[in-house]
Design a protein around this motif. Structure first.
Motif, PDB file in Angstrom:
ATOM      1  N   ALA A 183      -0.583  -7.873  -1.498  1.00 11.59           N
ATOM      2  CA  ALA A 183      -1.019  -6.606  -0.907  1.00 11.59           C
ATOM      3  C   ALA A 183      -0.469  -5.437  -1.716  1.00 11.59           C
ATOM      4  CB  ALA A 183      -0.534  -6.520   0.538  1.00 11.59           C
ATOM      5  N   SER A 184      -1.277  -4.391  -1.852  1.00 16.80           N
ATOM      6  CA  SER A 184      -0.852  -3.222  -2.614  1.00 16.80           C
ATOM      7  C   SER A 184      -1.567  -1.984  -2.103  1.00 16.80           C
ATOM      8  CB  SER A 184      -1.158  -3.399  -4.104  1.00 16.80           C
ATOM      9  OG  SER A 184      -2.558  -3.380  -4.325  1.00 16.80           O
ATOM     10  N   GLY A 185      -1.011  -0.846  -2.435  1.00 17.33           N
ATOM     11  CA  GLY A 185      -1.653   0.407  -2.078  1.00 17.33           C
ATOM     12  C   GLY A 185      -2.993   0.564  -2.757  1.00 17.33           C
ATOM     13  N   ALA A 186      -3.105   0.076  -3.989  1.00 15.33           N
ATOM     14  CA  ALA A 186      -4.360   0.188  -4.729  1.00 15.33           C
ATOM     15  C   ALA A 186      -5.482  -0.588  -4.037  1.00 15.33           C
ATOM     16  CB  ALA A 186      -4.171  -0.325  -6.157  1.00 15.33           C
ATOM     17  N   HIS A 214       3.031   3.106   4.177  1.00 18.68           N
ATOM     18  CA  HIS A 214       3.363   2.516   2.883  1.00 18.68           C
ATOM     19  C   HIS A 214       3.104   1.012   2.919  1.00 18.68           C
ATOM     20  CE1 HIS A 214       7.427   0.759   3.814  1.00 18.68           C
ATOM     21  NE2 HIS A 214       7.470   1.724   4.705  1.00 18.68           N
ATOM     22  N   ILE A 215       2.861   0.456   1.754  1.00 22.67           N
ATOM     23  CA  ILE A 215       2.410  -0.927   1.610  1.00 22.67           C
ATOM     24  C   ILE A 215       3.458  -1.719   0.855  1.00 22.67           C
ATOM     25  CG2 ILE A 215       0.545  -2.424   0.821  1.00 22.67           C
ATOM     26  CD1 ILE A 215      -0.309  -0.330   2.919  1.00 22.67           C
ATOM     27  N   CYS A 216       4.147  -2.623   1.573  1.00 19.80           N
ATOM     28  CA  CYS A 216       5.204  -3.427   0.962  1.00 19.80           C
ATOM     29  C   CYS A 216       5.130  -4.853   1.522  1.00 19.80           C
ATOM     30  CB  CYS A 216       6.572  -2.819   1.260  1.00 19.80           C
ATOM     31  SG  CYS A 216       7.947  -3.781   0.614  1.00 19.80           S
ATOM     32  N   PRO A 217       4.693  -5.825   0.721  1.00 19.54           N
ATOM     33  CA  PRO A 217       4.545  -7.191   1.223  1.00 19.54           C
ATOM     34  C   PRO A 217       5.820  -8.018   1.242  1.00 19.54           C
ATOM     35  CG  PRO A 217       3.774  -7.082  -1.035  1.00 19.54           C
ATOM     36  CD  PRO A 217       4.163  -5.683  -0.651  1.00 19.54           C
TER      37      PRO A 217
END
Length: 313
Positions: free
Chosen positions: A18-21, A124-127
């Motif tokens: 998973a990512s912000g992009a 925010h995106i942090c897996p």
């Protein structure tokens, strides 16, 4: 309803990659000209991808209008606790709701349903966030400091803030669904907004739930005081009124637990936040009584020192 957006967003963020992009690409697939920014935020324990979405209203400040701007903030430590836990964790629900709201509002704009005021959405995106010891159950940690996230998400353009966060690791709230907090502004815990209670009743079809706050809950992380969780941390960094939208359970559930998210609860919280954004932009919903706030400050002075780390004497 936001089931479609929640399912689509979940499919993207329930991944070790998973990512912000990837989230931004999903939102751009809904509306190509969407105002989206993604960038890395580096902290002491790693990095995360900040995601910001600005959705202009038909009478919003972005177009020279006067309608107020609301911030919808998805709070979390991380979407996953890899390698300790495999898969999406309960703590990610704040981000999931925020992403789904962005997708829904962009879809509404495509269909000609513009809100009056501008809406700012951030998460925010942090897996692979760390975990942290906490009583009664472990907290999800974060690769970045809370102050860093606050600095990115909060700005003078915001006239009010809803902060959505998984709030299951406690014995304070004992119901499935979601609960809201009293309004917090500049160090004061104010009365719960009647307007928000009205919308909560309408969107859930039930009597509203309000969760208790203590003074230490609205102070910044880092002062070695116990906090319910990070849901009211935005209130430490803004003059705007802040209300927490807590996604809740009857039992105590760790934020790092997998398989512990409930789609119907997320949909209820998201629908509530969407309806609040609609009414706030129209100027028919108020987070607090301005006259009463002026009076309480006159009687008791400023409490802005509770927005700081305090003094060690």
């Amino acid at each position: 309803m936001l089931y479609k957006q929640l399912i689509e967003a979940y499919d993207i963020i329930d991944s070790s990659h998973a990512s912000g992009a990837k989230v931004a690409a999903y939102l751009k697939s809904i509306r190509e000209d969407a105002d989206i920014s993604v960038y890395p935020l580096v902290g002491s324990q790693g990095s995360t991808d900040m995601l910001k979405v600005r959705i202009p209203g038909k009478n919003g400040k972005a177009s020279g209008g006067t309608a107020p701007t609301i911030g919808l903030l998805g709070r979390l430590g991380g979407l996953g606790a890899r390698p300790e836990r495999i898969g999406y964790v309960s703590d990610g629900d704040g981000a999931l709701v925020a992403i789904a709201l962005a997708a829904k509002l962009l879809d509404m704009k495509n269909k000609g349903d513009d809100l009056d005021g501008d809406v700012f959405i951030s998460t925010h995106i942090c897996p692979d966030a760390p975990t942290a010891p906490h009583i009664p159950v472990p907290f999800m940690g974060s690769p970045v400091d809370m102050a860093q996230v606050n600095a990115e998400e909060l700005s003078p353009e915001l006239d009010a803030v809803l902060s959505v966060d998984t709030t299951k690791g406690n014995r304070i709230i004992n119901t499935r669904g979601f609960a809201i907090s009293p309004t917090v502004k500049e160090g004061y815990i104010l009365r719960t907004s009647e307007d928000l209670l009205d919308i909560m009743q309408i969107t859930t079809g039930r009597l509203p739930y309000v969760f208790a706050l203590t003074q230490q809950d609205i102070t910044p992380y880092g002062n070695d005081l116990h906090h319910l969780n990070s849901i009211l941390q935005p209130a430490t960094a803004t003059k705007a009124p802040v209300v927490g939208v807590a996604i809740t359970t009857e039992t105590t559930v760790p934020g790092c637990a997998t398989g512990a998210s409930h789609m119907e609860d997320l949909d209820e919280a998201a629908r509530f936040m969407l309806e609040v954004a609609k009414a706030f932009g129209k100027g028919i919903l108020h987070f607090y009584d301005k006259d009463e706030f002026t009076k309480i400050q006159k009687l008791y002075g400023s409490l802005e020192h509770f927005q700081t780390l305090g003094s060690n004497k």
